[in-house]
Design a protein around this motif. Structure first.
Motif, mmCIF file in Angstrom:
data_model
loop_
_atom_site.group_PDB
_atom_site.id
_atom_site.type_symbol
_atom_site.label_atom_id
_atom_site.label_comp_id
_atom_site.label_asym_id
_atom_site.label_seq_id
_atom_site.Cartn_x
_atom_site.Cartn_y
_atom_site.Cartn_z
ATOM 1 N N GLU A 1 13.390 -10.616 -9.586
ATOM 2 C CA GLU A 1 12.273 -9.691 -9.755
ATOM 3 C C GLU A 1 12.739 -8.234 -9.705
ATOM 4 O OE1 GLU A 1 9.455 -10.749 -6.764
ATOM 5 O OE2 GLU A 1 8.762 -12.547 -7.825
ATOM 6 N N HIS A 2 13.819 -7.972 -8.954
ATOM 7 C CA HIS A 2 14.362 -6.618 -8.924
ATOM 8 C C HIS A 2 14.861 -6.206 -10.305
ATOM 9 C CE1 HIS A 2 15.370 -7.319 -4.391
ATOM 10 N NE2 HIS A 2 14.099 -6.996 -4.566
ATOM 11 N N ILE A 3 15.584 -7.100 -10.951
ATOM 12 C CA ILE A 3 16.116 -6.826 -12.292
ATOM 13 C C ILE A 3 14.970 -6.621 -13.276
ATOM 14 C CG2 ILE A 3 17.546 -7.687 -14.156
ATOM 15 C CD1 ILE A 3 19.164 -7.115 -11.687
ATOM 16 N N ALA A 4 13.977 -7.518 -13.211
ATOM 17 C CA ALA A 4 12.836 -7.422 -14.128
ATOM 18 C C ALA A 4 12.066 -6.122 -13.902
ATOM 19 C CB ALA A 4 11.916 -8.625 -13.938
ATOM 20 N N LEU A 5 11.947 -5.712 -12.650
ATOM 21 C CA LEU A 5 11.234 -4.471 -12.329
ATOM 22 C C LEU A 5 11.959 -3.262 -12.916
ATOM 23 C CD1 LEU A 5 8.984 -2.964 -10.863
ATOM 24 C CD2 LEU A 5 10.372 -3.045 -8.778
ATOM 25 N N LEU A 6 13.275 -3.228 -12.798
ATOM 26 C CA LEU A 6 14.031 -2.120 -13.377
ATOM 27 C C LEU A 6 13.911 -2.099 -14.894
ATOM 28 C CD1 LEU A 6 17.337 -1.991 -11.290
ATOM 29 C CD2 LEU A 6 15.314 -0.534 -11.107
ATOM 30 N N ASP A 7 13.896 -3.266 -15.511
ATOM 31 C CA ASP A 7 13.726 -3.327 -16.963
ATOM 32 C C ASP A 7 12.382 -2.750 -17.379
ATOM 33 O OD1 ASP A 7 16.201 -4.518 -17.254
ATOM 34 O OD2 ASP A 7 15.418 -6.573 -17.337
ATOM 35 N N ALA A 8 11.325 -3.105 -16.624
ATOM 36 C CA ALA A 8 9.988 -2.603 -16.943
ATOM 37 C C ALA A 8 9.900 -1.096 -16.708
ATOM 38 C CB ALA A 8 8.945 -3.334 -16.099
ATOM 39 N N LEU A 9 10.531 -0.607 -15.654
ATOM 40 C CA LEU A 9 10.534 0.825 -15.373
ATOM 41 C C LEU A 9 11.282 1.601 -16.447
ATOM 42 C CD1 LEU A 9 11.165 0.641 -11.533
ATOM 43 C CD2 LEU A 9 9.143 1.657 -12.615
ATOM 44 N N ALA A 10 12.417 1.070 -16.876
ATOM 45 C CA ALA A 10 13.194 1.727 -17.928
ATOM 46 C C ALA A 10 12.439 1.751 -19.245
ATOM 47 C CB ALA A 10 14.534 1.025 -18.103
ATOM 48 N N GLY B 1 9.201 1.929 -19.431
ATOM 49 C CA GLY B 1 7.952 2.677 -19.273
ATOM 50 C C GLY B 1 6.725 1.796 -19.358
ATOM 51 N N ASP B 2 6.864 0.496 -19.053
ATOM 52 C CA ASP B 2 5.751 -0.447 -19.128
ATOM 53 C C ASP B 2 5.036 -0.467 -17.775
ATOM 54 O OD1 ASP B 2 4.008 -2.572 -19.406
ATOM 55 O OD2 ASP B 2 5.481 -3.881 -20.402
ATOM 56 N N LEU B 3 4.057 0.416 -17.603
ATOM 57 C CA LEU B 3 3.379 0.553 -16.318
ATOM 58 C C LEU B 3 2.602 -0.694 -15.924
ATOM 59 C CD1 LEU B 3 2.057 4.223 -16.519
ATOM 60 C CD2 LEU B 3 4.168 3.361 -15.505
ATOM 61 N N GLU B 4 2.023 -1.362 -16.913
ATOM 62 C CA GLU B 4 1.263 -2.574 -16.613
ATOM 63 C C GLU B 4 2.188 -3.654 -16.049
ATOM 64 O OE1 GLU B 4 -1.638 -5.856 -18.855
ATOM 65 O OE2 GLU B 4 -1.089 -3.972 -19.858
ATOM 66 N N ALA B 5 3.353 -3.804 -16.652
ATOM 67 C CA ALA B 5 4.320 -4.790 -16.154
ATOM 68 C C ALA B 5 4.844 -4.393 -14.782
ATOM 69 C CB ALA B 5 5.471 -4.936 -17.139
ATOM 70 N N VAL B 6 5.059 -3.091 -14.577
ATOM 71 C CA VAL B 6 5.542 -2.611 -13.277
ATOM 72 C C VAL B 6 4.549 -2.962 -12.181
ATOM 73 C CG1 VAL B 6 6.012 -0.555 -11.899
ATOM 74 C CG2 VAL B 6 6.959 -0.757 -14.207
ATOM 75 N N GLU B 7 3.278 -2.666 -12.420
ATOM 76 C CA GLU B 7 2.252 -2.941 -11.413
ATOM 77 C C GLU B 7 2.156 -4.432 -11.123
ATOM 78 O OE1 GLU B 7 -2.285 -1.517 -10.321
ATOM 79 O OE2 GLU B 7 -1.555 -1.323 -12.382
ATOM 80 N N CYS B 8 2.227 -5.254 -12.159
ATOM 81 C CA CYS B 8 2.147 -6.705 -11.995
ATOM 82 C C CYS B 8 3.344 -7.232 -11.203
ATOM 83 C CB CYS B 8 2.074 -7.379 -13.359
ATOM 84 S SG CYS B 8 1.966 -9.191 -13.275
ATOM 85 N N LEU C 1 0.821 -1.205 0.000
ATOM 86 C CA LEU C 1 0.000 0.000 0.000
ATOM 87 C C LEU C 1 0.860 1.262 0.000
ATOM 88 C CD1 LEU C 1 -2.765 -1.056 2.563
ATOM 89 C CD2 LEU C 1 -3.068 -0.681 0.102
ATOM 90 N N LEU C 2 2.006 1.184 0.669
ATOM 91 C CA LEU C 2 2.904 2.333 0.712
ATOM 92 C C LEU C 2 3.704 2.495 -0.576
ATOM 93 C CD1 LEU C 2 4.446 2.215 4.320
ATOM 94 C CD2 LEU C 2 2.952 3.983 3.390
ATOM 95 N N GLN C 3 4.233 1.398 -1.080
ATOM 96 C CA GLN C 3 5.242 1.500 -2.123
ATOM 97 C C GLN C 3 4.709 1.453 -3.555
ATOM 98 O OE1 GLN C 3 9.003 -0.552 -1.558
ATOM 99 N NE2 GLN C 3 8.447 -1.060 0.545
ATOM 100 N N VAL C 4 3.722 0.627 -3.809
ATOM 101 C CA VAL C 4 3.261 0.471 -5.193
ATOM 102 C C VAL C 4 2.776 1.795 -5.794
ATOM 103 C CG1 VAL C 4 1.586 -0.662 -6.701
ATOM 104 C CG2 VAL C 4 2.754 -1.987 -4.929
ATOM 105 N N PRO C 5 1.900 2.560 -5.107
ATOM 106 C CA PRO C 5 1.464 3.838 -5.694
ATOM 107 C C PRO C 5 2.628 4.795 -5.938
ATOM 108 C CG PRO C 5 0.049 3.224 -3.858
ATOM 109 C CD PRO C 5 1.225 2.309 -3.819
ATOM 110 N N VAL C 6 3.606 4.801 -5.038
ATOM 111 C CA VAL C 6 4.748 5.701 -5.193
ATOM 112 C C VAL C 6 5.580 5.312 -6.409
ATOM 113 C CG1 VAL C 6 6.905 6.481 -4.136
ATOM 114 C CG2 VAL C 6 4.858 6.235 -2.731
ATOM 115 N N ILE C 7 5.864 4.031 -6.555
ATOM 116 C CA ILE C 7 6.675 3.574 -7.686
ATOM 117 C C ILE C 7 5.946 3.811 -9.008
ATOM 118 C CG2 ILE C 7 7.824 1.595 -8.733
ATOM 119 C CD1 ILE C 7 9.103 2.733 -6.171
ATOM 120 N N LEU C 8 4.633 3.591 -9.035
ATOM 121 C CA LEU C 8 3.871 3.851 -10.251
ATOM 122 C C LEU C 8 3.882 5.335 -10.601
ATOM 123 C CD1 LEU C 8 0.790 1.473 -9.768
ATOM 124 C CD2 LEU C 8 2.621 1.254 -11.452
#
Length: 288
Positions: free
Chosen positions: A260-269, A271-278, A168-175
Motif C-alpha cells: 500500500e505504501h508503493i501504491a500510495l506513492l504512485d497515486a501521489l506522483a 496527482g490522483d487525489l481520489e485514489a490517495v484518499e481511498c 484524522l491527523l494524517q489524511v488531511p495533511v497528505i491530501l
C-alpha cells in the motif's frame, strides 16, 4: 496494516539490527534479598527494592561485546553472558525492549522486574528501569509498585481508536500536500517504501515496525511541522504493540501493508487525489 512473552525471569529479545546474530536464552536465579548496589559490589544481602525476580521465563538475547553501564562501573559477568555495548546502554536496552514488545515476546499482563532484566543484559537495574519508565510514558507498560513493570493489555477497540486518531491527523495533511507539492517531491520517499517491502518480506514485525514508521515520518515531514511528526510517530508506535488476544500480523499481511505504501506513492506522483484518499483510508482501517 501498520503493525506493532514470556512470564517474568528473563530479558527481552534484542533490537531488530541484531536479529541475525546468534541468540541464547538465559534463566536468571531469584535473588530477592539483593539490592542494586549490593549486586554491583558482589554482595548478597539487603532488600531488592521489593522487585522480585521469580516466575520470569527466557527471552533470547544477542551475544555482544562490552561490559558495564557507565564509565568506571563495569558489571562482573560470567563468560558467555550476553550484554549490551557500554555506549548508549539505556538506548540499546530501550530498543531491545521495544523490539521484544513488537514481536510479542513480552506477555501482556505479566510483570517484569528491572533487576532480573538487568542481570540478563549484564548491567545494573538502573538503565533497565529508566528504559521501562520511558515505555510507561509511551503507554507500553505500567508501573507496579515494589514489583516492576507490567506489559499493558490492549484490545481491538484501543487499536481501532488509535487508527482513527492517526487517520484524522494524517489524511488531511497528505491530501493537502498532494494538492500543493510537485509530483516529483514524492520520489524521495520511494527508498523508504521499498525498505518496508524488504522488511515485510523478512517477516519480522519489529524490523517492519521501524521501517513502517520511517516511511510515515518521511511523508509527514514534508509538511514541515515537527510537532505533528512527533505526535503521529508516538501514536504509530503505540499502534504497533500486539493485541492481548489474537494472532500477530502475518508475513502476508505485512507485505500487503507495505504494498500500500508503493501504491500510495504512485497515486501521489500521478496527482490522483481520489485514489490517495481511498488508499489512506484503507491503510489506516487495515492495521495489522
Amino acid at each position: 496494516m501498520d503493525q506493532a512473552g514470556p512470564r517474568a525471569r528473563q530479558a527481552p529479545a534484542a533490537s531488530a539490527p541484531d536479529a541475525a546474530r546468534p541468540a541464547t536464552a538465559y534463566r536468571v536465579p531469584a535473588q530477592p534479598g539483593v539490592t542494586d548496589v549490593d549486586r554491583e559490589r558482589g554482595l548478597t544481602t539487603g532488600a531488592a527494592r521489593g522487585e522480585h525476580t521469580h516466575s520470569e521465563t527466557p527471552i533470547p538475547l544477542p551475544r555482544s561485546g562490552g561490559t558495564g553501564e557507565e564509565a568506571g562501573s563495569e558489571v562482573p559477568r560470567p563468560p558467555g553472558r550476553p550484554v549490551v555495548q557500554r555506549a548508549s546502554v539505556r538506548g540499546q536496552i530501550l530498543d531491545a525492549l521495544r523490539a521484544a514488545l513488537a514481536a510479542g515476546e513480552l506477555t501482556p499482563g505479566e510483570v517484569y522486574s528491572a533487576p532480573a532484566l538487568g542481570e540478563q543484559f549484564g548491567v545494573s537495574a538502573t538503565p533497565v528501569r529508566e528504559a521501562m519508565q520511558q515505555l510507561a510514558i509511551e503507554g507500553a507498560v505500567e508501573v507496579v509498585p515494589n514489583r516492576g513493570f507490567r506489559v499493558v493489555r490492549r484490545g481491538a477497540r484501543e487499536l481501532a481508536e488509535l487508527a482513527e486518531v492517526r487517520a484524522l491527523l494524517q489524511v488531511p495533511v497528505i491530501l493537502r500536500l498532494a494538492r500543493t507539492l510537485p509530483a516529483d517531491s514524492w520520489a524521495e520517499l520511494r527508498p523508504l517504501a521499498e525498505e518496508t517491502a524488504r522488511a515485510a518480506s523478512a517477516g519480522c514485525r519489529a524490523t517492519y515496525g521501524e521501517a513502517d514508521r520511517a516511511f510515515h515520518r518521511g511523508m509527514l515531514s514534508l509538511a514541515g511541522n515537527e510537532q505533528l511528526v512527533q505526535i503521529a510517530d508516538d501514536l504509530h508506535r503505540r499502534s504497533q504493540l500486539p493485541l492481548t488476544t489474537g494472532p500477530a500480523g502475518t508475513r502476508i499481511e505485512l507485505m500487503a501493508d507495505a504494498a500500500e505504501h508503493i501504491a500510495l506513492l504512485d497515486a501521489l506522483a500521478a496527482g490522483d487525489l481520489e485514489a490517495v484518499e481511498c488508499l489512506m483510508g484503507n491503510h489506516f482501517g487495515g492495521t495489522v
